[in-house]
Write a protein that holds these residues in place. Structure first.
Motif, PDB file in Angstrom:
ATOM      1  N   THR A 195     -38.849  -6.812 -24.502  1.00  0.00           N
ATOM      2  CA  THR A 195     -38.660  -7.639 -23.311  1.00  0.00           C
ATOM      3  C   THR A 195     -39.930  -7.683 -22.471  1.00  0.00           C
ATOM      4  N   LEU A 196     -40.844  -6.730 -22.706  1.00  0.00           N
ATOM      5  CA  LEU A 196     -42.126  -6.714 -22.008  1.00  0.00           C
ATOM      6  C   LEU A 196     -43.229  -7.193 -22.942  1.00  0.00           C
ATOM      7  N   GLY A 197     -44.166  -7.964 -22.422  1.00  0.00           N
ATOM      8  CA  GLY A 197     -45.375  -8.275 -23.152  1.00  0.00           C
ATOM      9  C   GLY A 197     -45.336  -9.483 -24.064  1.00  0.00           C
ATOM     10  N   ILE A 198     -46.334  -9.511 -24.957  1.00  0.00           N
ATOM     11  CA  ILE A 198     -46.560 -10.681 -25.808  1.00  0.00           C
ATOM     12  C   ILE A 198     -46.705 -10.258 -27.271  1.00  0.00           C
ATOM     13  N   GLY A 199     -46.693 -11.270 -28.159  1.00  0.00           N
ATOM     14  CA  GLY A 199     -46.937 -11.029 -29.571  1.00  0.00           C
ATOM     15  C   GLY A 199     -48.054 -11.934 -30.045  1.00  0.00           C
ATOM     16  N   HIS A 200     -48.973 -11.388 -30.850  1.00  0.00           N
ATOM     17  CA  HIS A 200     -50.087 -12.184 -31.353  1.00  0.00           C
ATOM     18  C   HIS A 200     -49.655 -13.016 -32.559  1.00  0.00           C
ATOM     19  N   CYS A 201     -50.270 -14.156 -32.696  1.00  0.00           N
ATOM     20  CA  CYS A 201     -49.910 -15.078 -33.781  1.00  0.00           C
ATOM     21  C   CYS A 201     -50.013 -14.431 -35.160  1.00  0.00           C
ATOM     22  N   ARG A 202     -50.952 -13.527 -35.343  1.00  0.00           N
ATOM     23  CA  ARG A 202     -51.132 -12.889 -36.640  1.00  0.00           C
ATOM     24  C   ARG A 202     -49.866 -12.173 -37.105  1.00  0.00           C
ATOM     25  N   ASN A 203     -49.011 -11.795 -36.146  1.00  0.00           N
ATOM     26  CA  ASN A 203     -47.808 -11.034 -36.495  1.00  0.00           C
ATOM     27  C   ASN A 203     -46.602 -11.902 -36.832  1.00  0.00           C
ATOM     28  N   PHE A 204     -46.694 -13.197 -36.568  1.00  0.00           N
ATOM     29  CA  PHE A 204     -45.543 -14.052 -36.895  1.00  0.00           C
ATOM     30  C   PHE A 204     -45.957 -15.404 -37.474  1.00  0.00           C
ATOM     31  N   ARG A 205     -47.233 -15.599 -37.753  1.00  0.00           N
ATOM     32  CA  ARG A 205     -47.719 -16.887 -38.236  1.00  0.00           C
ATOM     33  C   ARG A 205     -47.059 -17.303 -39.548  1.00  0.00           C
ATOM     34  N   GLU A 206     -46.762 -16.323 -40.398  1.00  0.00           N
ATOM     35  CA  GLU A 206     -46.151 -16.632 -41.695  1.00  0.00           C
ATOM     36  C   GLU A 206     -44.756 -17.234 -41.549  1.00  0.00           C
ATOM     37  N   ARG A 207     -44.172 -17.109 -40.363  1.00  0.00           N
ATOM     38  CA  ARG A 207     -42.860 -17.707 -40.115  1.00  0.00           C
ATOM     39  C   ARG A 207     -42.960 -19.195 -39.787  1.00  0.00           C
ATOM     40  N   LEU A 208     -44.172 -19.667 -39.606  1.00  0.00           N
ATOM     41  CA  LEU A 208     -44.385 -21.050 -39.167  1.00  0.00           C
ATOM     42  C   LEU A 208     -44.908 -21.957 -40.274  1.00  0.00           C
ATOM     43  N   GLN A 225     -46.011 -23.296 -33.277  1.00  0.00           N
ATOM     44  CA  GLN A 225     -46.981 -23.950 -34.155  1.00  0.00           C
ATOM     45  C   GLN A 225     -48.142 -24.536 -33.354  1.00  0.00           C
ATOM     46  N   THR A 226     -47.848 -25.003 -32.176  1.00  0.00           N
ATOM     47  CA  THR A 226     -48.898 -25.539 -31.301  1.00  0.00           C
ATOM     48  C   THR A 226     -49.836 -24.421 -30.836  1.00  0.00           C
ATOM     49  N   ILE A 227     -49.239 -23.291 -30.495  1.00  0.00           N
ATOM     50  CA  ILE A 227     -50.024 -22.148 -30.012  1.00  0.00           C
ATOM     51  C   ILE A 227     -50.877 -21.545 -31.134  1.00  0.00           C
ATOM     52  N   CYS A 228     -50.291 -21.478 -32.326  1.00  0.00           N
ATOM     53  CA  CYS A 228     -50.921 -20.747 -33.434  1.00  0.00           C
ATOM     54  C   CYS A 228     -51.574 -21.655 -34.469  1.00  0.00           C
ATOM     55  N   ILE A 229     -51.859 -22.881 -34.115  1.00  0.00           N
ATOM     56  CA  ILE A 229     -52.326 -23.867 -35.097  1.00  0.00           C
ATOM     57  C   ILE A 229     -53.644 -23.475 -35.755  1.00  0.00           C
ATOM     58  N   SER A 237     -54.705 -15.547 -30.180  1.00  0.00           N
ATOM     59  CA  SER A 237     -53.629 -16.429 -29.708  1.00  0.00           C
ATOM     60  C   SER A 237     -52.323 -15.656 -29.650  1.00  0.00           C
ATOM     61  N   PHE A 238     -51.489 -15.952 -28.679  1.00  0.00           N
ATOM     62  CA  PHE A 238     -50.254 -15.178 -28.514  1.00  0.00           C
ATOM     63  C   PHE A 238     -49.162 -16.005 -27.855  1.00  0.00           C
ATOM     64  N   ALA A 239     -47.951 -15.483 -27.941  1.00  0.00           N
ATOM     65  CA  ALA A 239     -46.800 -16.087 -27.268  1.00  0.00           C
ATOM     66  C   ALA A 239     -46.021 -14.979 -26.567  1.00  0.00           C
ATOM     67  N   GLN A 240     -45.216 -15.359 -25.608  1.00  0.00           N
ATOM     68  CA  GLN A 240     -44.408 -14.382 -24.866  1.00  0.00           C
ATOM     69  C   GLN A 240     -43.302 -13.815 -25.738  1.00  0.00           C
ATOM     70  N   ASN A 241     -43.034 -12.514 -25.569  1.00  0.00           N
ATOM     71  CA  ASN A 241     -41.930 -11.887 -26.304  1.00  0.00           C
ATOM     72  C   ASN A 241     -40.584 -12.450 -25.882  1.00  0.00           C
ATOM     73  N   GLY A 261     -36.815 -15.571 -31.212  1.00  0.00           N
ATOM     74  CA  GLY A 261     -37.406 -14.263 -31.478  1.00  0.00           C
ATOM     75  C   GLY A 261     -38.732 -14.430 -32.199  1.00  0.00           C
ATOM     76  N   LEU A 262     -39.784 -13.783 -31.705  1.00  0.00           N
ATOM     77  CA  LEU A 262     -41.107 -13.963 -32.301  1.00  0.00           C
ATOM     78  C   LEU A 262     -41.194 -13.381 -33.710  1.00  0.00           C
ATOM     79  N   LEU A 263     -40.780 -12.136 -33.852  1.00  0.00           N
ATOM     80  CA  LEU A 263     -40.935 -11.446 -35.123  1.00  0.00           C
ATOM     81  C   LEU A 263     -39.734 -11.654 -36.037  1.00  0.00           C
ATOM     82  N   LYS A 264     -39.971 -11.444 -37.307  1.00  0.00           N
ATOM     83  CA  LYS A 264     -38.906 -11.576 -38.296  1.00  0.00           C
ATOM     84  C   LYS A 264     -37.737 -10.647 -37.958  1.00  0.00           C
TER      85      LYS A 264
END
Length: 322
Positions: A195-208, A225-229, A237-241, A261-264
């Motif tokens: 609930t706190l912080g952000i996640g970097h695109c490298r950790n969820f890019r494969e979901r996009l 996809q816009t954020i992590c293009i 690059s990151f998005a909010q948790n 949810g950002l992560l798998k």
């Protein structure tokens, strides 16, 4: 009368022996430093409050730091050790990507050394600072036990093996907490730290890409996809948790139930029949989430701690004493 005196003396002797044995082996307790460094916990609170006023992201960083310290061989301050004495720092592990704010812990340690030399462990400072990170952002006040001692070793290789990957499955998630005697409900509650912080695109890019993960809400997926293009910027690059990244609340559980949810693992615990009931319950009842998070935090923070004569009390959190 003589027999009664002998029995009394024996009881006193056994009690004293037990206490001696307990002191040698040590154990965690509330306000462990109340005599040796009475202002320790107050100082941690003040330093954390100041750091969070200067940088709102401090809370998320410190909470993650505490979890990562405990995940590798227990809550022993190993994550703070730098490259020295033939050791390779845990922070160099690819699974510790983005770990930061170690300087906050080091600054707290320096202040404590000035008033209570070689008394308060770095391992305890991490857990006390994490308690403040939760509380000062609106979460529960956790009565953290103290008395941990610091390890004299660290290993990048052990961090590589023991820290969970960003793509961890629910099965692996369950096994991690089971090994630490943390119930599934409490384990799901601990996931609420997202609930706190952000996640970097490298950790969820494969979901996009190449196709969007169907468990993601379509509008949310398009936004990500816009954020992590740009793959070259995946590390920055990151998005909010969740929608309230500076508040410790139950918004994370609300969001992941609607495909945000950002992560798998975020998406999977919201749909897996073993974990979904807890996600739903926490999303509906903030206090219930706080209660279970507190329970899980205490169990995790007590995992494989060094006590008594084990380890040492580092003078500088970055290096072992000798």
């Amino acid at each position: 009368m003589a027999m009664g005196l002998k029995v009394l003396l024996m009881v006193v002797f056994l009690w004293g022996f037990c206490c001696l044995f307990q002191n040698v082996n040590g154990e965690l307790e509330l306000q462990f430093y109340k005599k040796s460094c009475p202002d320790a916990e107050k100082l941690v609170k003040e330093k954390m409050r100041k750091s969070m006023l200067n940088d709102l992201s401090t809370a998320a960083a410190i909470l993650r730091l505490a979890f990562h310290d405990c995940q590798v061989d227990g809550c022993d301050g190993s994550v703070l050790l730098e490259n020295a004495n033939g050791m390779t720092a845990e922070t160099s592990s690819y699974r510790n990507f983005g770990i930061r704010k170690l300087n906050v812990i080091n600054e707290i340690k320096s202040s404590l050394e000035a008033i209570c030399p070689e008394t308060v462990s770095c391992a305890d400072i991490i857990q006390l600072a994490a308690r403040e990170a939760v509380y000062l952002t609106g979460g529960p006040y956790i009565k953290v036990l103290t008395g941990r001692r610091d390890t004299v070793s660290a290993s990048k290789e052990r961090a590589d093996k023991q820290l969970p990957a960003a793509y961890i499955s629910v099965d692996a998630f369950i096994q991690i907490f089971r090994k630490k005697n943390i119930s599934l409900e409490d384990g799901v509650a601990l996931m609420g730290s997202h609930t706190l912080g952000i996640g970097h695109c490298r950790n969820f890019r494969e979901r996009l890409w190449p196709t969007s993960d169907p468990t993601l809400s379509p509008p949310f997926s398009v936004m990500l996809q816009t954020i992590c293009i740009n793959p070259a910027l995946s590390d920055v690059s990151f998005a909010q948790n969740d929608a309230t990244i500076f508040s410790f609340d139950n918004q994370y559980f609300i969001d992941i139930q609607t495909g945000r949810g950002l992560l798998k693992i975020d998406s999977e615990i919201a749909s897996d029949p073993r974990t979904q009931p807890y996600v739903s319950a926490f999303g509906h009842n903030t206090q219930h989430f706080f209660n279970r998070f507190t329970s899980g935090f205490l169990k995790l923070s007590n995992y494989k701690v060094l006590v008594g004569e084990e380890g040492e009390i580092r003078r500088d959190c970055r290096f072992r004493n000798s």
